[in-house]
Design an enzyme around this catalytic site. Structure first.
Site, PDB file in Angstrom:
ATOM      1  N   HIS A  80       0.816  -1.217   0.000  1.00 54.71           N
ATOM      2  CA  HIS A  80       0.000   0.000   0.000  1.00 54.71           C
ATOM      3  C   HIS A  80       0.852   1.270   0.000  1.00 54.71           C
ATOM      4  O   HIS A  80       0.383   2.321  -0.430  1.00 54.71           O
ATOM      5  CB  HIS A  80      -0.978  -0.033   1.171  1.00 54.71           C
ATOM      6  CG  HIS A  80      -2.115  -0.977   0.941  1.00 54.71           C
ATOM      7  ND1 HIS A  80      -3.425  -0.650   1.186  1.00 54.71           N
ATOM      8  CD2 HIS A  80      -2.131  -2.249   0.455  1.00 54.71           C
ATOM      9  CE1 HIS A  80      -4.202  -1.684   0.869  1.00 54.71           C
ATOM     10  NE2 HIS A  80      -3.431  -2.670   0.433  1.00 54.71           N
ATOM     11  N   ASP A 262     -14.568 -28.231   8.107  1.00 54.46           N
ATOM     12  CA  ASP A 262     -15.390 -29.365   7.695  1.00 54.46           C
ATOM     13  C   ASP A 262     -16.735 -28.894   7.163  1.00 54.46           C
ATOM     14  O   ASP A 262     -17.216 -29.349   6.134  1.00 54.46           O
ATOM     15  CB  ASP A 262     -15.599 -30.331   8.873  1.00 54.46           C
ATOM     16  CG  ASP A 262     -14.322 -31.108   9.192  1.00 54.46           C
ATOM     17  OD1 ASP A 262     -13.380 -31.038   8.364  1.00 54.46           O
ATOM     18  OD2 ASP A 262     -14.263 -31.763  10.258  1.00 54.46           O
ATOM     19  N   GLU A 269      -5.547 -30.980   1.406  1.00 56.34           N
ATOM     20  CA  GLU A 269      -4.820 -31.707   0.369  1.00 56.34           C
ATOM     21  C   GLU A 269      -3.374 -31.978   0.782  1.00 56.34           C
ATOM     22  O   GLU A 269      -2.859 -31.356   1.718  1.00 56.34           O
ATOM     23  CB  GLU A 269      -4.850 -30.889  -0.932  1.00 56.34           C
ATOM     24  CG  GLU A 269      -6.263 -30.818  -1.503  1.00 56.34           C
ATOM     25  CD  GLU A 269      -6.431 -29.741  -2.571  1.00 56.34           C
ATOM     26  OE1 GLU A 269      -7.314 -29.917  -3.426  1.00 56.34           O
ATOM     27  OE2 GLU A 269      -5.717 -28.723  -2.537  1.00 56.34           O
TER      28      GLU A 269
END
Ligand code: HEM
Ligand SMILES: *[C@@H]1O[C@H](CO)[C@@H](O)[C@H](O)[C@H]1NC(C)=O
Ligand SMILES: *[C@@H]1O[C@H](CO)[C@@H](O)[C@H](O)[C@H]1NC(C)=O
Ligand SMILES: *[C@@H]1O[C@H](CO)[C@@H](O)[C@H](O)[C@H]1NC(C)=O
Length: 361
Positions: A80, A262, A269
């Site tokens: 920024h 969940d 993964e």
């Protein structure tokens, strides 16, 4: 009695610092003269003068030890700062901007910006005058150290010093060039191209959203049926419910608890670490989350509009190969840190929050 003397000591320390801050720099061997302020610095760096880069590293590391979130804030801060008229410390200014008006901090696209206290602390603890760093340099170095720390040393990019501080800081200028979270892919590409960054660099830098947090207003469009861009329905439902209790959310679904993950249908993964120790770590899990369509911002999702092009290709590469992301993110951060400052005048700001003087324009 004990309290009183502690207060008296603190007061004399403050007076000592205020006194030396007002002194002109003394060149010889970098000594500003005797006094509590100097002694304080010596003690922390083991009795000898500390290299300014080490001062930055020490304070950033300490700050992250207290709150990992500070690291993310510092990484956003350099983006920024440098995006708006180059790396000039303009994002830090509270008062006396050239031309007056609201400073960058008050820009809408700067919502939630933080880490300013760490920058001030670094500035106040730097050693001799000839080793001073500009506020712009501090922002760049602090982001470098934060990246190094949060990535557990995996991202280690070079940055130089020698920047000077600008005198302009304008909220409207910041809103005109910083990308809002509602930008579409073409707008993001154009925004980055305007600063000389290509699609692969856009994708690499967006991976910074692996850490840190966002306010509800930054992703409300994703939960509103009128404005929503595609988002995994189970993730959207989980988020819509959770945000009622937690209006500030981590950017990365990895950093949510297992119940939420969940419920949101997040698949852990291979290569993704969801253990407590891995929370807030900079790795390539942003790409896992994005390719599962479980990211907060529209701007993140928009990268998926180019799945068969450069953006999709880069996301797949970075997801498959964390090393590749570390390298490309580091390169893009180094490039970001070099965006040349533009403005009517430059100075070495004494207080990073305040333009030195208003009468020299
Ligand atoms: C591609 C365009 C980008 C958009 C539209 C965007 C937008 C945003 C928004 C809306 C937030 C949340 C603000 C809030 O609600 O508190 C955020 C947070 C953040 N952004 Fe970006 N961003 C972009 C690129 C970048 C880049 C290039 C970096 C750094 C290299 C970055 C680093 C971060 C970090 C670390 C946070 C979390 C800050 C914290 O927790 O304090 N972003 N971004
Ligand atoms: C990051 O900071 C933490 C907290 O201060 C510290 O314990 C850790 O050693 C640092 N890691 C690296 C790689 O510098
Ligand atoms: C959803 O977005 C529309 C269009 O911007 C807006 O008018 C409406 O108030 C939003 N709904 C909610 C619940 O915020
Ligand atoms: C800022 O300080 C540096 C290092 O002391 C010096 O070389 C430079 O000329 C100064 N720049 C301005 C604009 O005062």
């Amino acid at each position: 009695m004990v309290k009183l003397s502690a207060r008296a000591l603190a007061l004399s320390l403050c007076l000592g610092l205020a006194f030396f801050a007002g002194q002109p720099p003394v060149a010889a061997h970098g000594h500003r003269g005797p006094g509590l302020g100097k002694k304080d610095k010596k003690d922390k760096s083991g009795g000898k003068q500390e290299d300014p880069r080490d001062t930055v590293k020490r304070i950033v590391t300490e700050a992250i030890g207290g709150d990992k979130g500070v690291g993310a804030a510092l990484i956003r801060l350099v983006f920024h700062d440098c995006w708006v008229n180059g790396c000039d410390g303009s994002v830090l200014v509270d008062t006396k901007p050239y031309g007056g008006g609201k400073t960058e901090k008050l820009a809408e696209n700067n919502i939630g910006l933080a880490g300013f206290d760490v920058i001030d602390k670094i500035k106040s603890q730097l050693d001799s005058p000839e080793k001073q760093l500009s506020c712009a340099d501090i922002v760049v170095l602090a982001a470098r150290e934060a990246t190094y720390n949060l990535s557990r040393g995996n991202i280690d990019y070079p940055v130089n010093t020698g920047r000077t501080d600008g005198v302009v800081s304008s909220a409207s200028a910041a809103d005109a060039v910083l990308p809002p979270s509602t930008f579409d892919f073409e707008q993001l590409k154009a925004n980055f191209a305007a600063k000389g960054f290509d699609t692969k660099e856009l994708v690499a830098l967006s991976g910074a959203h692996v850490v840190g947090v966002a306010r509800e207003s930054s992703f409300a469009d994703r939960l509103n049926d009128t404005t929503a861009t595609p988002i995994s329905p189970d993730y959207k439902d989980a988020l819509a419910e959770d945000v009622k209790k937690h209006p500030i959310q981590p950017n990365n679904i990895r950093d949510k608890d297992e119940t939420f993950r969940d419920k949101a249908g997040y698949v852990v993964e291979t290569g993704v670490d969801t253990s407590d120790g891995a929370k807030g770590v900079m790795d390539n899990t942003y790409y896992h989350a994005n390719l599962q369509n479980r990211v907060l911002f529209r701007s993140d999702w928009e990268l998926r509009n180019d799945m068969s092009g450069q953006a999709g290709n880069a996301m797949e590469t970075f997801k498959r190969d964390a090393r590749e992301w570390y390298t490309e993110f580091g390169k893009a951060m180094a490039k970001l840190s070099q965006l040349k400052a533009q403005g009517p005048r430059f100075e070495n700001r004494t207080d990073c929050k305040v333009i030195n003087t208003n009468n020299k324009y």
